[in-house]
Enzyme design. Structure first.
Site, PDB file in Angstrom:
ATOM      1  N   ASP A  11       0.873  -1.181   0.000  1.00 38.84           N
ATOM      2  CA  ASP A  11       0.000   0.000   0.000  1.00 38.84           C
ATOM      3  C   ASP A  11       0.910   1.231   0.000  1.00 38.84           C
ATOM      4  O   ASP A  11       2.125   1.124   0.218  1.00 38.84           O
ATOM      5  CB  ASP A  11      -0.883  -0.002   1.264  1.00 38.84           C
ATOM      6  CG  ASP A  11      -1.761   1.247   1.364  1.00 38.84           C
ATOM      7  OD1 ASP A  11      -2.413   1.597   0.368  1.00 38.84           O
ATOM      8  OD2 ASP A  11      -1.770   1.898   2.425  1.00 38.84           O
ATOM      9  N   SER A  12       0.311   2.396  -0.206  1.00 40.88           N
ATOM     10  CA  SER A  12       1.090   3.637  -0.141  1.00 40.88           C
ATOM     11  C   SER A  12       1.608   3.893   1.271  1.00 40.88           C
ATOM     12  O   SER A  12       2.501   4.701   1.461  1.00 40.88           O
ATOM     13  CB  SER A  12       0.220   4.816  -0.577  1.00 40.88           C
ATOM     14  OG  SER A  12      -0.858   4.966   0.327  1.00 40.88           O
ATOM     15  N   CYS A  74      -4.407  -1.419  -1.826  1.00 44.29           N
ATOM     16  CA  CYS A  74      -4.609   0.027  -1.976  1.00 44.29           C
ATOM     17  C   CYS A  74      -5.588   0.212  -3.125  1.00 44.29           C
ATOM     18  O   CYS A  74      -5.323  -0.262  -4.244  1.00 44.29           O
ATOM     19  CB  CYS A  74      -3.264   0.664  -2.306  1.00 44.29           C
ATOM     20  SG  CYS A  74      -3.360   2.411  -2.745  1.00 44.29           S
ATOM     21  N   GLU A 152      -1.716   8.598   8.319  1.00 39.27           N
ATOM     22  CA  GLU A 152      -0.258   8.393   8.251  1.00 39.27           C
ATOM     23  C   GLU A 152       0.438   9.099   9.417  1.00 39.27           C
ATOM     24  O   GLU A 152       1.517   8.691   9.830  1.00 39.27           O
ATOM     25  CB  GLU A 152       0.295   8.900   6.919  1.00 39.27           C
ATOM     26  CG  GLU A 152      -0.063   8.036   5.720  1.00 39.27           C
ATOM     27  CD  GLU A 152       0.611   6.665   5.726  1.00 39.27           C
ATOM     28  OE1 GLU A 152       1.839   6.614   5.824  1.00 39.27           O
ATOM     29  OE2 GLU A 152      -0.109   5.657   5.662  1.00 39.27           O
ATOM     30  N   CYS A 184     -11.063   3.216   0.457  1.00 36.80           N
ATOM     31  CA  CYS A 184      -9.633   3.456   0.654  1.00 36.80           C
ATOM     32  C   CYS A 184      -9.227   2.613   1.849  1.00 36.80           C
ATOM     33  O   CYS A 184      -9.930   2.628   2.874  1.00 36.80           O
ATOM     34  CB  CYS A 184      -9.375   4.934   0.932  1.00 36.80           C
ATOM     35  SG  CYS A 184      -7.684   5.281   1.490  1.00 36.80           S
ATOM     36  N   HIS A 186      -7.044   2.880   4.010  1.00 32.85           N
ATOM     37  CA  HIS A 186      -6.717   3.601   5.246  1.00 32.85           C
ATOM     38  C   HIS A 186      -7.966   3.830   6.111  1.00 32.85           C
ATOM     39  O   HIS A 186      -7.880   3.874   7.335  1.00 32.85           O
ATOM     40  CB  HIS A 186      -6.124   4.985   4.924  1.00 32.85           C
ATOM     41  CG  HIS A 186      -4.668   4.981   4.553  1.00 32.85           C
ATOM     42  ND1 HIS A 186      -4.221   4.497   3.351  1.00 32.85           N
ATOM     43  CD2 HIS A 186      -3.570   5.407   5.232  1.00 32.85           C
ATOM     44  CE1 HIS A 186      -2.893   4.651   3.299  1.00 32.85           C
ATOM     45  NE2 HIS A 186      -2.484   5.200   4.419  1.00 32.85           N
TER      46      HIS A 186
HETATM   47  N1  DGL Z   1      -4.778   3.116   1.031  1.00 33.49           N
HETATM   48  C1  DGL Z   1      -4.820   3.834  -0.213  1.00 33.49           C
HETATM   49  C2  DGL Z   1      -6.127   3.510  -0.928  1.00 33.49           C
HETATM   50  O1  DGL Z   1      -6.730   2.494  -0.628  1.00 33.49           O
HETATM   51  C3  DGL Z   1      -4.512   5.263   0.057  1.00 33.49           C
HETATM   52  C4  DGL Z   1      -4.240   6.051  -1.154  1.00 33.49           C
HETATM   53  C5  DGL Z   1      -3.314   7.209  -0.985  1.00 33.49           C
HETATM   54  O2  DGL Z   1      -2.139   6.973  -0.701  1.00 33.49           O
HETATM   55  O3  DGL Z   1      -3.780   8.329  -1.206  1.00 33.49           O
HETATM   56  O4  DGL Z   1      -6.586   4.211  -1.816  1.00 33.49           O
END
Ligand code: DGL
Length: 271
Positions: A11-12, A74, A152, A184, A186
């Protein structure tokens, strides 16, 4: 033996840990690799080519570590890069899909809202998903810039996070949404807060458990499920500074973790 190889998840940042948790629950005997691309988060407000470049670089890293399957944990990277990864690599690639279909089936008010990054909502993959659903249910799309940054930073319940969320939720509830899709990975960290702010009678859905089940199916079909009874292990990487990231990642994973820095080979700058 390929079946004993690990599963690669990325993931990011920390969001994919919500998916990793579901994978661990369902597949206790698998070894899991996780990359948090913290130095390049958030993906959602940048160009799609950024998510694509990073997804390829991280997948290469996970395959070098012997991954037998890749989970794009993600939604943003799934929309931008899952198809490309599938054409490029032969291992199973499992990607996120916002839980819009179950939401359409469950809504009683006939109004569903999807909370996601701008990039996810603008992706071709997401338009195709909406196009596949039947008529008769109103689907509101709510980009939520700033939320990923709050998570984050480890702020899951602070004043600014509450204000941001309240601002995103109020118009959706006012328009009658009774089912909220967290598009998302997160956002599940904010489920309790979302439920509190949205009020009673509003259900909140995410697709982490469904993706874990999809992974299990894909591994089973390819006879790649780990054939053993011993508990699986996890190994974590970050492209950020491990010393900075470790505490929060440990808090979110709820266990001590071994965290490594992503090697320079994987630090290709996104275009
Ligand atoms: N967890 C990512 C998602 O599901 C976050 C995206 C991001 O880094 O903006 O979209």
């Amino acid at each position: 033996m390929p079946a004993l190889q690990p599963i690669g998840v990325f993931d990011s940042g920390f969001g994919g840990l919500t998916v990793l948790r579901e994978i661990r629950r369902l597949l206790p005997h698998e070894d899991l690799l996780y990359v948090a691309d913290s130095a390049h988060a958030p993906y959602g407000d940048k160009a799609m080519s950024h998510s694509e470049t990073r997804s390829v670089a991280i997948t290469e890293h996970l395959l070098e570590q012997g991954a037998k399957a890749i989970v794009v944990a993600c939604n943003t990277a799934s929309g931008a890069a899952a198809q490309l990864l599938r054409t490029r690599y032969s291992v199973p690639i499992v990607a996120m899909e916002p839980a819009v279909k179950p939401a359409v089936e469950r809504t009683r008010s006939g109004v569903v809202a999807v909370l996601a990054t701008r990039q996810t909502l603008a992706s071709q993959t997401f338009s195709v998903l909406l196009g596949r659903l039947g008529q008769g249910v109103e689907i509101l799309l709510q980009p939520c810039p700033g939320l990923v940054e709050q998570i984050e930073a480890g702020d899951l319940n602070g004043e600014h996070t509450r204000e941001l969320l309240a601002g995103y939720l109020a118009p959706l509830i006012a328009r009658g949404a009774d089912t909220l899709v967290l598009g998302c990975t997160h956002y599940p960290y904010l489920t309790t807060l979302i439920e509190e702010l949205a009020g009673p009678g509003v259900q909140v859905l995410n697709s982490g458990a469904a993706v874990a089940r999809q992974l299990q199916r894909r591994l089973s079909e390819a006879t790649l499920l780990a054939p053993r009874q011993a508990p699986g292990r996890e190994r974590f990487w970050t492209s950020g500074h491990p010393a900075v990231v470790r505490d929060l990642m440990t808090r979110l994973w709820q266990a001590e973790i071994s965290l490594e820095h992503l090697s320079s080979g994987c630090m290709l700058e996104a275009s």
